[in-house]
Design an enzyme around this catalytic site. Structure first.
Site, PDB file in Angstrom:
ATOM      1  N   ASP A  59       1.009  -1.018  -0.317  1.00  0.00           N
ATOM      2  CA  ASP A  59       0.442   0.212  -0.279  1.00  0.00           C
ATOM      3  C   ASP A  59       0.979   1.121  -0.284  1.00  0.00           C
ATOM      4  O   ASP A  59       2.273   1.363   0.621  1.00  0.00           O
ATOM      5  CB  ASP A  59      -1.127  -0.018   0.998  1.00  0.00           C
ATOM      6  CG  ASP A  59      -2.045   1.294   1.580  1.00  0.00           C
ATOM      7  OD1 ASP A  59      -2.837   0.627   0.591  1.00  0.00           O
ATOM      8  OD2 ASP A  59      -1.587   2.139   2.025  1.00  0.00           O
ATOM      9  N   ILE A  60       0.450   2.175  -0.945  1.00  0.00           N
ATOM     10  CA  ILE A  60       1.567   3.525  -0.610  1.00  0.00           C
ATOM     11  C   ILE A  60       0.825   3.919   0.135  1.00  0.00           C
ATOM     12  O   ILE A  60      -0.901   4.654   0.786  1.00  0.00           O
ATOM     13  CB  ILE A  60       1.252   3.655  -2.406  1.00  0.00           C
ATOM     14  CG1 ILE A  60       1.363   2.839  -3.347  1.00  0.00           C
ATOM     15  CG2 ILE A  60       2.391   5.532  -2.336  1.00  0.00           C
ATOM     16  CD1 ILE A  60       1.456   3.895  -5.037  1.00  0.00           C
TER      17      ILE A  60
ATOM     18  N   GLU B 181      -4.718   2.029  -5.048  1.00  0.00           N
ATOM     19  CA  GLU B 181      -3.254   2.292  -4.478  1.00  0.00           C
ATOM     20  C   GLU B 181      -2.598   0.905  -3.756  1.00  0.00           C
ATOM     21  O   GLU B 181      -1.581   0.856  -3.809  1.00  0.00           O
ATOM     22  CB  GLU B 181      -2.703   3.684  -3.602  1.00  0.00           C
ATOM     23  CG  GLU B 181      -2.684   3.521  -2.286  1.00  0.00           C
ATOM     24  CD  GLU B 181      -4.229   3.736  -2.003  1.00  0.00           C
ATOM     25  OE1 GLU B 181      -4.378   4.278  -0.614  1.00  0.00           O
ATOM     26  OE2 GLU B 181      -5.466   3.915  -3.233  1.00  0.00           O
TER      27      GLU B 181
END
Length: 415
Positions: free
Chosen positions: A284-285, A327
């Protein structure tokens, strides 16, 4: 007199906008003629401002013998009138040049936004990304308007707000609920335009002025933009149908969610049949919403594509990467034990942490030209008792732990 005209000439040469011209002339007249409350009225001026100047001295500005505006002073003197007899034509010419320059710049900006939307048609296929990008473009171009984009829900046949997140204007909501042709509100401060492409209604574009009435020029801009926007939305809808049956995510080139789930079933089955190790990584960004909110969704897209490229470069030919959603990326590592998976994940985390992403081309107006982002990762190695869903579900739990204990780290699920 000659000395004052020379000073005025310098003021005019140093003014590049109507606001700076008014301020500079105000200072000039106050210093040289003891006047106060100086203002200029032109065709662009607020009507209320024009009404408030009825009881003060107004000197006309001409263009080819036609009055195009007024210089307004708090008081009238013979010295001032004599000076304006010679200087007003120079002031009028400067104002004309500024107004012409502003119009030319707006036309340039308009053609730029049309070109950018045309580019979106060719490169973007997901409405979740298309609409915010278009919304941001319109907000920037129509700085004095609130912009609303509604999309047609085919199931309910109603127009649902897609940009921005909320609209509390009941007049607009009422118009949008039953609109067939363009609608201009009685106060001429809002206009709603149905978005139609290839005979189908795909939504509604609304602009509401926060200052004056919607001008005929802005209406013309909006009508042309509505055609381009409708085409973009229609194309996105068509591609959405196509992508339901496709295997790849349009933005990153990774497997999409549905195809990833199919590959997950295959790899779990293969690992159990061959009694071989299989690891899953969920990523996950970190603070990705902040990137979109600060720099715009076009930069968000660039970040996603950049990270996808880095992930692809770190994987083996038979490893599997998919866009899980938003994301989040998922990675399947066949024939891989947990220690090796940790090395892969840590290498990814470090490469992304060190990567500078140049955003200057997609957001040329930003003072920041390069940004950095970080990645949180969760890992899990499948056991013989796990089913298809357990691999990524447990990796996701590890990801959740990584995000809640500082981010930009790798966490292994031990369970």
């Amino acid at each position: 007199m000659l000395e004052k005209i020379e000073k005025l000439s310098k003021v005019l040469n140093e003014s590049y906008s109507e606001k700076s011209l008014v301020n500079s002339l105000g200072t000039f007249f106050e210093k040289n003629f003891k006047t106060k409350n100086f203002s200029i009225i032109t065709e662009n001026s607020d009507k209320n401002e024009e009404n408030q100047t009825e009881d003060i001295f107004k000197y006309p500005l001409h263009k080819h013998k036609k009055v195009i505006g007024w210089l307004c002073f708090s008081e009238e003197t013979e010295e001032l009138k004599e000076f304006l007899k010679y200087s007003a034509p120079f002031i009028s010419l400067k104002i004309q040049n500024i107004i012409l320059s502003d119009k030319m710049q707006k036309n340039i900006n308009f053609h730029e936004i049309m070109k950018n939307i045309a580019k979106i048609i060719e490169t973007q296929y997901e409405l979740n990304y298309v609409i915010p990008i278009i919304g941001e473009m319109l907000d920037k171009f129509f700085a004095d308007c609130l912009i609303y984009l509604f999309l047609k829900d085919e199931r309910t046949q109603t127009n649902i707000l897609a940009w921005p997140h909320a609209c509390n204007d009941q007049t607009i909501l009422k118009i949008v609920s039953n609109i067939q042709t363009p609608v201009l509100t009685p106060d001429k401060k809002a206009i709603a335009l149905p978005l139609k492409s290839e005979g189908r209604e795909v939504g509604v574009l609304v602009a509401k002025s926060t200052n004056d009435e919607i001008t005929s020029k802005d209406t013309d801009y909006l009508i042309q933009l509505s055609v381009q926007i409708a085409t973009t939305i229609h194309r996105a809808n068509v591609y959405a149908e196509i992508l339901k049956h496709a295997t790849l995510d349009a933005l990153t080139g990774f497997y999409n969610r549905s195809q990833l789930e199919e590959r997950l079933k295959q790899e779990v089955s293969n690992a159990k049949r061959q009694n071989s190790p299989l690891c899953g990584i969920m990523t996950d960004i970190d603070f990705f919403k902040g990137v979109n909110d600060t720099y715009g969704h076009a930069v968000g897209d660039l970040v996603l594509k950049t990270i996808a490229k880095i992930i692809r470069g770190q994987l083996r030919e038979y490893d599997i990467a998919g866009r899980y959603g938003g994301e989040e990326f998922s990675i399947l590592l066949p024939f891989t034990k947990i220690e090796e998976a940790k090395h892969v994940a840590e290498r990814l985390r470090k490469n992304i942490e060190e990567k500078e992403i140049d955003i200057s081309k997609v957001n040329p107006d930003s003072d920041v030209k390069k940004i950095k982002v970080t990645l949180s990762l969760g890992i899990y190695e499948m056991t013989k008792n796990d089913n298809d869903e357990d691999l990524l579900k447990k990796a996701d739990k590890a990801l959740y732990q990584a995000k809640n204990t500082g981010r930009n780290k790798v966490v292994v699920h031990n369970g």
